[in-house]
Design a protein around this motif. Sequence first.
Motif, short mmCIF file in Angstrom:
data_model
loop_
_atom_site.label_atom_id
_atom_site.label_comp_id
_atom_site.label_asym_id
_atom_site.label_seq_id
_atom_site.Cartn_x
_atom_site.Cartn_y
_atom_site.Cartn_z
N MET A 271 59.05 80.73 44.58
CA MET A 271 59.07 79.26 44.60
C MET A 271 59.25 78.96 43.23
O MET A 271 58.41 79.49 42.33
CB MET A 271 57.95 78.64 45.27
N GLN A 272 59.95 78.08 42.90
CA GLN A 272 59.91 77.61 41.37
C GLN A 272 59.84 76.15 41.36
O GLN A 272 60.47 75.42 42.38
CB GLN A 272 61.12 77.77 40.58
N ILE A 273 59.00 75.68 40.54
CA ILE A 273 58.93 74.23 40.06
C ILE A 273 58.97 73.93 38.62
O ILE A 273 58.17 74.48 37.90
CB ILE A 273 57.39 73.41 40.68
N PHE A 280 56.43 76.19 36.84
CA PHE A 280 55.84 77.00 37.85
C PHE A 280 56.54 77.91 38.73
O PHE A 280 57.74 77.37 39.18
CB PHE A 280 54.86 76.15 38.59
N TYR B 307 57.61 70.04 51.90
CA TYR B 307 57.83 70.50 50.56
C TYR B 307 57.66 69.55 49.58
O TYR B 307 57.15 69.87 48.49
CB TYR B 307 59.13 71.02 50.74
N GLU B 340 62.65 70.12 38.91
CA GLU B 340 63.73 70.85 39.71
C GLU B 340 62.79 71.89 40.59
O GLU B 340 61.76 72.38 39.92
CB GLU B 340 64.71 71.49 38.88
N SER B 341 63.11 72.03 41.78
CA SER B 341 62.57 73.12 42.41
C SER B 341 62.95 73.91 43.39
O SER B 341 64.10 73.39 44.26
CB SER B 341 61.13 72.46 42.88
N VAL B 342 62.89 75.12 43.63
CA VAL B 342 63.64 76.04 44.51
C VAL B 342 62.36 76.72 45.32
O VAL B 342 61.85 77.32 44.61
CB VAL B 342 64.67 76.75 43.93
N VAL B 343 62.72 76.78 46.61
CA VAL B 343 61.81 77.77 47.56
C VAL B 343 62.87 78.68 48.03
O VAL B 343 63.67 77.99 49.14
CB VAL B 343 60.81 77.18 48.29
N THR B 344 62.82 79.96 48.01
CA THR B 344 63.59 81.04 48.80
C THR B 344 62.67 81.23 50.06
O THR B 344 61.76 81.79 49.65
CB THR B 344 63.95 81.95 47.87
#
Lengths: 365, 397
Positions: A271-273, A280, B307, B340-344
């Motif tokens: 997970m990236q923020i 993060f 989310y 910006e955000s990504v969750v895999t």
Amino acid sequence: MSTPERGKRQKQRKVLLMGRSGAGKSSMRAIIFSNYVAKDVRRLGATIDVEHSNVRFMGNLLLNLWDCGGQDSFVESYLNNQRSHVFSSVAVMIFVIDISSREPAADMINFAATLRALHEHSPGSKLFILIHKMDLVPTEQKHKIFQQKTEEVRARCTEEGFTDQQVEFWATSIWDQSLYRAWTQVLYFLVPNAATIESMLRKLADLLDARELILYERTTCLAVTHITRASEAHNPYTDRFERISSILKTHKHSMAKHTGMLASETSFAEMQIKTGAFMFFITRLTENTNLAVVMPSDEAAFNAARVNVQLARREFAQFDIVEKKAARDLPLPHRQDGYRGQMYGMDESQYSLNDAEAPIRGYED
Amino acid sequence: MHTLFSSNILSPPPAPATQQNPFELLFNSAATSNSTASASNSSAHSSPIEYNLLTRRLQDERRATEDARHVEPTAVRRKGHPKLLLMGQRRSGKSSIQNVILQKMPPTETLYLESTNTVKTVSMQSFAQFEMTEVPSQLSIESPEIAYSEANFRELGTVIWVIDVQDDYLSSINSLVHTAGFLAENYPRVHFEVFIHKTDGLSEEYRYDAFREVRQRVQDELSDVGFGHREVAFHQTSIFDHSIYEAISKVVQRLLPQLPALEALLNRLCSTCGMQKAYLFDTASKIYIATDASPTFLKDYEVCSDYVDVIVDIKALYGWQQPAKKPAGGSDADDEGIGESVVTFERNGDTYIYAREITEHLSLICLMGKGSGIDKRVLIDYNVSLLQDAVVEVFKV
């Protein structure tokens, strides 16, 4: 918590969870280890006799959790015919005291008897006293009531021969993050090599120039340890590790709902923020742990950090249980090219993102 | 393929004065609303030609709006912000809805709410200012407390009628029909929506039966009094899950003049980037103001809105160094960096959630599908930044 003897401890640790009937022992256990949400625990029934559960934690640590039913007849039998069976070779006893109990005097008698038995069979064990259901106490009295109860219980402990260093007190409630904080302390105490892990993490943090690193256990989402650098020490949210624990747990539930899997099965690969103020990410470090990294806002450093965390996995892998899983680790291509301590710096970030992603994929199947 | 939009879309004649409020638009004639309706239809399957057509139409419309502003300043103008009026019988759940949506009260605590005796208005500053007014059950729609001025109704966007489906709802339907009739006669521009509320207490199969029964009855009664032609939307809601947010989202979307344009943009983005579903969220209230045309599932919305919570919470924990610009706080969008955000997900590596801050109040949350893997991220980023510019432009109009 002295370090040298830590490594030598046996890998299987016996943890007793005791307290009077209805104090909240099983609720706690369900929330921490079985992915329950707080409002679901009312479905739990009374624990009959002892419920054993083995929880694998950080790979080589096997928690042997004894959830002891608290009804008087059971306690009676623990203290008499099962005395040595229950109380021998205990590493940690967690005693739950219900602050809203209607019979505090009976609680204390029961507590003292348990202490006596424990001291008899495993005098070196550690005690965590959780003053539970603190949400039922009005906010302004919380501190005072907690102090009072602590004094009272501490006196009992000293009477029964436990030193102050052996006993810790925590105010908890299943409705906020205080429960996570207390259990984090318990686990930190139990984790072998905690000091080694910490020093390695500190090195990693320096290399990444991160504001903060937090190591989370994967299934329970409990913070094992954390490294805080520089300005982050002034973060006004001192309970941020526990808060993230509960955020992650909630997120796990929502993902489980979405993918139709069990909550215990779901976990994210990464997970990236990114925001203007900080960046993060949280990703898998070892088979059983996730690493959360908080960095200053810088795209290049962020990508380099992601690659470096992937590379550092190998170093941390030794803390996990080895068994057959090691065989699975090796065939991955870039693991073999002998990573020995050196890190890819930012100038070498031509290391493509795809390769870095490969190990994650590798674990999925 | 690589560029999302033809280059001319963002270069309409320079917009005159920038209007901050997205709802400050003129409503010209029925013809325009027809054209927007057809535009939203065409957006479902957007070929380049149609898209250009849409673009042109949008520009024409824009020009027409400007003209209208110059020519007839007396045109009915919806000032300011969307106003919602909550009505319904006592204990049907109006205050609960208001508190849960606008004041973030945990649903379990709504049990302790006192019954409301006066007209109560709560507003929330977000991408636009939401205003939700609750009308106690003893007041009817004609009563002077509500209709104290004509202006009040002119600004009113939607009347929401809340029916407690667990209660005896027959008497509620009578006053509902009365209210709908009054509105249809006097203020035909005001939307009328029915929330069939507290469905959480009903079993899965009975829930839909009850919903259908109420809808049928209301429609019958309405056509009996001669308002059968009026479009009334029905929603099944409960404050204990996300259905209430979904319903409010739909209500707000109907009030949003930019909706067709936004939907077209999202459709385009989804088809280009292989996204399963894209939502444009209002970050503070978790209402989505637009989504693409693919079928909507509640669980998609749930995972996206959860989310949003995760991101907002973590941002709050580590965004402390930045001095809060506004006393309201919460949103720390700034000029130097885009959130910006990504969750895999694990196991199924192809699907992941992608979130991107569009403006201070809006964020784009996408569920990515097959074929939009990590290696395509650069393209996706580029396309989303084009969308971002477009959305900003759309709201400037």
